[in-house]
Design an enzyme around this catalytic site. Structure first.
Site, PDB file in Angstrom:
ATOM      1  N   ASP A 219      36.225  58.520  99.963  1.00  0.00           N
ATOM      2  CA  ASP A 219      35.783  57.160  99.993  1.00  0.00           C
ATOM      3  C   ASP A 219      34.719  57.019  98.880  1.00  0.00           C
ATOM      4  O   ASP A 219      34.541  57.982  97.970  1.00  0.00           O
ATOM      5  CB  ASP A 219      34.952  56.678 101.593  1.00  0.00           C
ATOM      6  CG  ASP A 219      34.010  57.805 101.936  1.00  0.00           C
ATOM      7  OD1 ASP A 219      32.823  57.791 101.174  1.00  0.00           O
ATOM      8  OD2 ASP A 219      34.269  58.688 102.508  1.00  0.00           O
ATOM      9  N   ASP A 221      31.511  56.094  99.386  1.00  0.00           N
ATOM     10  CA  ASP A 221      30.314  56.215 100.252  1.00  0.00           C
ATOM     11  C   ASP A 221      29.774  54.669 100.343  1.00  0.00           C
ATOM     12  O   ASP A 221      30.541  53.784 100.455  1.00  0.00           O
ATOM     13  CB  ASP A 221      29.251  56.816  99.150  1.00  0.00           C
ATOM     14  CG  ASP A 221      27.936  57.173 100.031  1.00  0.00           C
ATOM     15  OD1 ASP A 221      28.101  57.820 101.032  1.00  0.00           O
ATOM     16  OD2 ASP A 221      26.692  57.089  99.558  1.00  0.00           O
TER      17      ASP A 221
END
Length: 272
Positions: A219, A221
């Site tokens: 991802d 974050d």
């Protein structure tokens, strides 16, 4: 109740390479597998340790969060896990973890190798030091250079996008970062953020075990477009599981029996 296939560790059970599986990595294909329980002075390990064979080498596997992901990152018994691996003779540790990216060029689905870390954990016991046995370990270069070099060559041969020389910020967890925190980590030079590298890597150094951390980027974050969620992380891990297994298999295959690093001499200059 103890699993009938799990046995208490005896002297004859040992291994040379230990794998620590992070979120989504709860097993590794080994031949002649046995599950053992290693008693430690620091309490229970995250789970029983699986010992088996791969490429004519004795391998151990331990899921960091337990085989059902029952242990959150801030409650992992890192000292027990590392001590148990030392007890069964492990010389090298291959650690796998999921992380968030703090740089647009480090994309979800790719992989990373940290070379440095920033420790933002708060409550973890990060040393085997005790009264009467004080250890001032050097982690100027926290990771085994030999294992990192092998892993980089593997990624090139397989055309896998593996970002090198990343700075890893370790947070306490289990929550993800706020947007403000995420942007702060970016501003101080961090490339990736995770919850389990510290104190695992420094404990391995204290017991003079070579250590490499292979990171699965799941991802961005909290700083980029959409916020990270546990469901998104899980989905990305499933997509990357086959690739990470191949990478680990090749790393085991290409790791020489004789070390060409100074990791096992870490304690020579660690005491006053």
């Amino acid at each position: 109740m103890q699993d009938t296939n799990t046995i208490l560790m005896q002297k004859k059970y040992n291994a040379e390479i230990g794998i620590i599986g992070g979120t989504g990595i709860y097993d590794f294909e080994l031949k002649n597998k046995k599950k053992i329980i290693v008693k430690t002075p620091y309490g229970k390990t995250s789970d029983s340790i699986t010992i088996g064979e791969f490429e004519n080498k004795k391998i151990a596997f331990l899921p960091r969060h337990g085989n059902k992901h029952s242990i959150p990152p801030h409650l992992v018994n890192f000292k027990a896990n590392i001590w148990a691996y030392k007890k069964i003779g492990i010389k090298r540790i291959i650690s796998i973890s999921s992380v968030g990216s703090l740089r647009e060029k480090i994309k979800p689905g790719q992989f990373a190798l940290p070379s440095q870390f920033l420790d933002f954990t708060r409550f973890r016991d990060g040393s085997f030091s005790k009264i009467g046995n004080v250890i001032h370990i050097s982690v100027a270069e926290p990771f085994c250079p030999e294992l990192q070099l092998i892993m980089l060559k593997i990624s090139k041969n397989f055309k896998i996008k593996l970002h090198k020389n990343c700075i890893y910020t370790c947070i306490e967890g289990p929550r993800f970062s706020t947007i403000a925190e995420s942007n702060f980590f970016r501003s101080i030079g961090s490339d990736i953020v995770g919850m389990t590298l510290v104190p695992e890597c420094q404990l391995a150094r204290e017991v003079q075990i070579c250590y490499i951390s292979i990171l699965i980027v799941t991802d961005y974050d909290s700083w980029f477009k959409e916020n990270v969620t546990a469901k998104n992380v899980s989905s990305r891990l499933k997509q990357s599981s086959k690739t990470i297994s191949k990478m680990i298999a090749k790393l085991i295959e290409q790791t020489p029996g004789t070390k060409n690093c100074s990791c096992e001499k870490a304690l020579l200059a660690a005491k006053l």
